[in-house]
Scaffold this motif. Structure first.
Motif, mmCIF file in Angstrom:
data_model
loop_
_atom_site.group_PDB
_atom_site.id
_atom_site.type_symbol
_atom_site.label_atom_id
_atom_site.label_comp_id
_atom_site.label_asym_id
_atom_site.label_seq_id
_atom_site.Cartn_x
_atom_site.Cartn_y
_atom_site.Cartn_z
ATOM 1 N N HIS A 126 0.728 -1.100 -0.095
ATOM 2 C CA HIS A 126 0.013 -0.076 0.172
ATOM 3 C C HIS A 126 0.931 1.313 0.195
ATOM 4 C CE1 HIS A 126 -3.753 -2.158 1.814
ATOM 5 N NE2 HIS A 126 -3.254 -2.496 0.673
ATOM 6 N N PHE A 127 2.069 1.254 0.664
ATOM 7 C CA PHE A 127 2.793 2.581 0.623
ATOM 8 C C PHE A 127 3.292 2.897 -0.906
ATOM 9 C CE2 PHE A 127 6.356 -0.734 1.764
ATOM 10 C CZ PHE A 127 6.856 -0.605 0.516
ATOM 11 N N VAL A 128 3.309 2.093 -1.670
ATOM 12 C CA VAL A 128 3.604 2.513 -3.218
ATOM 13 C C VAL A 128 2.468 3.090 -3.748
ATOM 14 C CG1 VAL A 128 3.986 1.356 -5.486
ATOM 15 C CG2 VAL A 128 4.950 0.421 -3.625
ATOM 16 N N SER A 129 1.448 3.059 -3.072
ATOM 17 C CA SER A 129 0.126 3.785 -3.640
ATOM 18 C C SER A 129 0.047 5.205 -2.715
ATOM 19 C CB SER A 129 -1.325 2.883 -3.590
ATOM 20 O OG SER A 129 -1.073 2.050 -4.511
ATOM 21 N N GLY A 130 0.981 5.519 -2.179
ATOM 22 C CA GLY A 130 0.940 6.784 -0.884
ATOM 23 C C GLY A 130 0.427 6.549 0.352
ATOM 24 N N MET A 131 0.183 5.207 0.858
ATOM 25 C CA MET A 131 0.007 5.003 2.079
ATOM 26 C C MET A 131 1.079 4.954 2.965
ATOM 27 S SD MET A 131 -3.006 2.540 3.679
ATOM 28 C CE MET A 131 -3.752 3.055 5.360
ATOM 29 N N PHE A 132 1.708 6.245 3.069
ATOM 30 C CA PHE A 132 2.563 6.423 4.106
ATOM 31 C C PHE A 132 2.924 7.878 4.770
ATOM 32 C CE2 PHE A 132 4.482 7.746 -0.103
ATOM 33 C CZ PHE A 132 4.946 8.859 0.143
ATOM 34 N N ALA A 133 3.531 8.129 5.825
ATOM 35 C CA ALA A 133 3.821 9.456 6.340
ATOM 36 C C ALA A 133 4.806 9.666 7.071
ATOM 37 C CB ALA A 133 2.672 9.677 7.297
ATOM 38 N N GLU A 134 5.242 10.771 7.545
ATOM 39 C CA GLU A 134 6.554 11.019 8.316
ATOM 40 C C GLU A 134 5.933 11.481 9.691
ATOM 41 O OE1 GLU A 134 10.569 13.453 8.020
ATOM 42 O OE2 GLU A 134 9.912 12.375 6.046
ATOM 43 N N LEU A 135 6.471 11.129 10.753
ATOM 44 C CA LEU A 135 6.116 11.520 12.128
ATOM 45 C C LEU A 135 7.401 11.783 12.972
ATOM 46 C CD1 LEU A 135 3.524 11.804 14.236
ATOM 47 C CD2 LEU A 135 4.026 9.317 14.583
ATOM 48 N N THR A 136 7.207 13.013 13.595
ATOM 49 C CA THR A 136 8.199 13.250 14.554
ATOM 50 C C THR A 136 7.620 13.187 16.004
ATOM 51 O OG1 THR A 136 9.266 14.911 13.036
ATOM 52 C CG2 THR A 136 9.765 15.133 15.341
ATOM 53 N N VAL A 137 8.200 12.385 16.854
ATOM 54 C CA VAL A 137 8.081 12.378 18.311
ATOM 55 C C VAL A 137 8.731 13.195 19.285
ATOM 56 C CG1 VAL A 137 7.729 10.684 20.179
ATOM 57 C CG2 VAL A 137 7.169 9.984 17.795
ATOM 58 N N LYS A 138 8.418 14.149 19.773
ATOM 59 C CA LYS A 138 9.078 15.202 20.381
ATOM 60 C C LYS A 138 9.093 14.626 21.904
ATOM 61 C CE LYS A 138 9.437 18.391 17.503
ATOM 62 N NZ LYS A 138 10.728 18.789 17.257
ATOM 63 N N GLY A 139 10.409 14.856 22.241
ATOM 64 C CA GLY A 139 10.811 14.438 23.843
ATOM 65 C C GLY A 139 10.193 15.251 24.857
#
Length: 166
Positions: A153-166
């Protein structure tokens, strides 16, 4: 008396603002082929829940912690599957959700505690039978199940970038 109410109101707003800085529950919705409701940043200790609104496709939320020295975007890593696969040992969480159901955490914890940058992907093969995949996942020992289907599914755009802040 109105001055006391004003002070109480200001104090309440300050407490609310402070509470918004702490860990929370992030409710993510999986659709064909995207994540809805996922912010760009969350606070360490926040918990992810996922509901799948697809009528057909099984979806997953895979959180992969990226090394501090990795400067490529998640989109760039998706374009180079070997580079992305190198980080699969850094999986912090996997949530699986059959069509029209709530997700089940099957690996790690749905609470992201380690600050840093994460690749969020759905690697379910397009068109995979949800029941077959869930059965194979229950029998697999830590790795993704091998089931028939198309591109992840990530090939079809099902991905994201997430930053976890401390």
């Amino acid at each position: 008396m109105s001055r006391m109410w004003a002070i109480a109101l200001v104090f309440g707003l300050i407490l609310t603002a402070c509470a918004d800085d702490g860990p929370t529950t992030i409710e993510v919705t999986a659709v064909d082929f995207a994540y809805e409701g996922l912010p760009d940043e969350i606070v360490a200790g926040s918990t992810i829940t996922m509901t799948n609104e697809s009528d057909v496709e099984l979806h997953e939320f895979v959180a992969i912690r990226l090394p501090e020295d990795e400067e490529r975007s998640v989109a760039d890593l998706i374009a180079d599957p070997d580079a992305l696969a190198a980080y699969f040992p850094n999986v912090a969480s996997v949530i699986l959700a059959p069509p029209n159901e709530d997700g089940i955490t099957v690996e790690g914890s749905a609470t992201l505690t380690e600050p840093g940058r994460y690749a969020i992907i759905c690697a379910i093969p397009t068109g995979a039978d949800p029941a077959e995949y869930m059965a194979a996942a229950a029998e697999s020992e830590g790795g993704p199940p091998d089931v028939p289907g198309g591109a992840p599914h990530f090939v079809s755009g099902m991905f994201a970038e997430l930053t976890v802040k401390g």
